[in-house]
Motif scaffolding. Structure first.
Motif, short mmCIF file in Angstrom:
data_model
loop_
_atom_site.label_atom_id
_atom_site.label_comp_id
_atom_site.label_asym_id
_atom_site.label_seq_id
_atom_site.Cartn_x
_atom_site.Cartn_y
_atom_site.Cartn_z
N ASN A 19 0.83 -1.21 0.00
CA ASN A 19 0.00 0.00 0.00
C ASN A 19 0.86 1.26 0.00
N ASP A 42 1.59 3.33 -8.46
CA ASP A 42 2.12 3.49 -9.83
C ASP A 42 1.73 2.30 -10.69
N ARG A 86 -1.72 -5.23 3.97
CA ARG A 86 -1.81 -6.10 5.15
C ARG A 86 -2.37 -5.34 6.36
N ARG A 87 -2.41 -3.99 6.26
CA ARG A 87 -3.03 -3.21 7.34
C ARG A 87 -4.20 -2.41 6.75
N GLU A 113 -0.91 11.47 -5.56
CA GLU A 113 -0.81 10.26 -6.36
C GLU A 113 -2.08 9.41 -6.22
N ASN A 147 3.41 4.04 -2.63
CA ASN A 147 3.29 4.74 -3.91
C ASN A 147 3.69 3.90 -5.10
N VAL A 148 4.57 2.93 -4.90
CA VAL A 148 4.95 2.07 -6.03
C VAL A 148 3.75 1.20 -6.43
N ILE A 175 6.64 -4.25 -2.21
CA ILE A 175 6.82 -4.23 -0.75
C ILE A 175 8.18 -3.67 -0.35
N GLY A 215 11.24 7.87 1.42
CA GLY A 215 11.38 9.32 1.24
C GLY A 215 11.21 9.72 -0.22
#
Ligand code: NAP
Length: 434
Positions: free
Chosen positions: A149, A155, A193-194, A205, A151-152, A309, A351
């Motif tokens: 969960n 994307d 997972r959360r 985004e 930003n990748v 992940i 970051g």
């Protein structure tokens, strides 16, 4: 004259070179070495192709590369073409800015099945990284599960959802554009997972998902705590959670769906010979905010699984490594005598691009404090590197070479796109007549 080598020409490498050039003001020569013939690292190969405004930071890096104290030396792999020990013999200090290009493993059964990819591989494929040019991800099934969960993950979900028209001004590579246009994937599940309050997706985004031409995002209202609880969130997260709440109300009137499946922990990937489903366990949060299994197991259909992940830094022979953190063992960027690291290789993969600036400046300050301009016995620096590379038959590329490649890529661009990236070593070197 001090001689420095910075290894890796992504954001962390460029900011470090910029800081060293400023701080030594003509009293140092800096070689920015990259294993690929082209510069920019994460900016070229990681930042999403439809986020051109973020990629524009490379123009600032160009000014750094064109400083007369600085030399870009591409197509040189540290660890195989030249060792760290040799570099320390040639330069006063060596800074590793090698990023975190390796995928972290899920560590669950079925991870080796066809159709299960890490985000570095999948992102590298659509961004034209030579290591993944032949990945050919399976897009012929109807469903994809994206694990993570952050930003990748976002994307990857967006790239799988966009239409050809939505890529018009992007620099997505031709092979990916064609494959994505033929893609049969209609259902995309983002597996966290959360819960919604624990997402690592930033609001700008996340908001983009609500404006896609052919896909709608969906969340389930039951997954959210009482709205009053949002007040305690940090403002950015609160805004993201606001988007997620709005997604619960959106009409499903487009051909593709992006479902957020919160509180779901990956347990296994199953299928005969290739991925067909992701098995997950329903979770809840314990008092510390960690996810714990509830024993409820279910399957998410997935002919493509992309795990987003996090990443790790590849170890380099002779450099102390922090296995748990997946980065070089370091104390505030110091690895050992005259050996430093910056960026994701120093901190781990977190970051923004801008985070690397103070990081690079801090390490440059430490170097400047340890090594006065002009002091110490003269090191061979770039001239010594060139001799060694010539002996080994390594064909390094310069920044002028990159400019020639850049011009060839711009000339080959689709209408409206900034460039059509060349993706193989042979193609890059062919532009240079080698
Ligand atoms: P990230 O932000 O650290 O997110 C990783 C996600 O993976 C988290 O949701 C994490 O969940 C989950 N995760 C980790 N291990 C897992 C496991 N074993 N099973 C299931 N889920 C697992 O990493 P990222 O998305 O790779 O991004 C890296 C950095 O690049 C971030 O700083 C990101 O903001 C930045 N980035 C920015 C952009 C942009 O457009 N602005 C684009 C891409 C990347 P937990 O929270 O439960 O650990």
């Amino acid at each position: 004259m001090r001689q420095f080598a910075v290894i890796g020409s992504g954001p962390a490498g460029f900011y470090t070179v910029e800081a060293l050039a400023k701080s030594y003001a003509g009293g140092a020569r800096i070689d920015l070495i990259d294993r690929l013939p082209v510069p920019y690292g994460l900016i070229r190969f990681g930042v999403a192709p439809d986020h051109q405004s973020i990629k524009a930071v490379s123009r600032r890096y160009d000014k750094v590369a064109e400083d007369e104290a600085v030399r870009f030396v591409g197509n040189v792999a540290v660890g195989s073409d030249i060792s760290i020990e040799e570099l320390l013999g040639l330069y006063d200090a060596v800074v590793l800015a090698t990023g975190a290009p390796n995928d972290r493993k899920l560590g669950i059964p079925g991870e080796e099945l066809a159709g299960v990819l890490g985000s570095a591989a999948f992102v590298g494929w659509y961004n034209g990284h030579p290591d993944f040019a032949d990945l050919d991800p399976p897009l012929d099934g109807g469903s994809a599960a994206i694990i993570g969960n952050g930003n990748v993950a976002l994307d990857v979900a967006r790239i799988l959802s966009k239409t050809r028209g939505e890529f018009a001004e992007s620099d997505i590579v031709g092979h990916a554009l064609e494959a994505l246009e033929r893609s049969a994937i209609r259902s995309i599940t983002l597996v966290g997972r959360r819960g919604p309050h624990q997402i690592a997706m930033t609001p700008k985004e996340l908001g983009e998902l609500g404006h896609l031409e052919a896909a709608t995002p969906h969340t389930k209202s039951d997954d959210f705590p009482d709205e009053a609880a949002d007040a305690a969130l940090e403002p950015g997260v609160r805004k993201s959670v606001g988007h997620l709440r709005a997604f619960a109300e959106m009409a499903a009137d487009k051909p593709k769906r992006i479902d957020f499946d919160f509180f779901a922990r990956p347990m296994a990937i199953e299928g005969s010979g290739r991925a067909e489903r992701l098995i997950v366990e329903r979770t809840r949060l314990d008092d510390s905010g960690a996810s714990v299994g509830t024993g409820e197991i279910y399957a998410i259909p997935a002919s493509l699984v992309v795990s987003c992940i996090g990443y790790s830094t590849p170890p380099i022979a002779g450099v102390p490594y922090d296995e748990r953190g997946g980065k070089f063992a370091n104390d505030h960027g110091v690895i050992g005598d005259r050996l430093y690291c910056v960026g994701w290789a120093r901190r781990g993969p977190s970051g923004t691009i801008g985070t690397n600036r103070p990081d690079g400046y801090e390490v440059a300050e430490q170097i400047a404090a340890a090594m006065a301009p002009g002091g110490g016995p003269a090191k061979p620096g770039g001239a010594g590197l060139d001799t060694l590379l010539a002996e080994r038959g390594v064909q390094a590329t310069s920044f002028a070479d990159w400019r020639a490649i850049e011009a060839a890529e711009a000339a080959a661009a689709r209408e409206g796109a900034p460039r059509e990236k060349l993706v193989r070593h042979a193609d890059w070197l062919a532009v240079l007549g080698r």
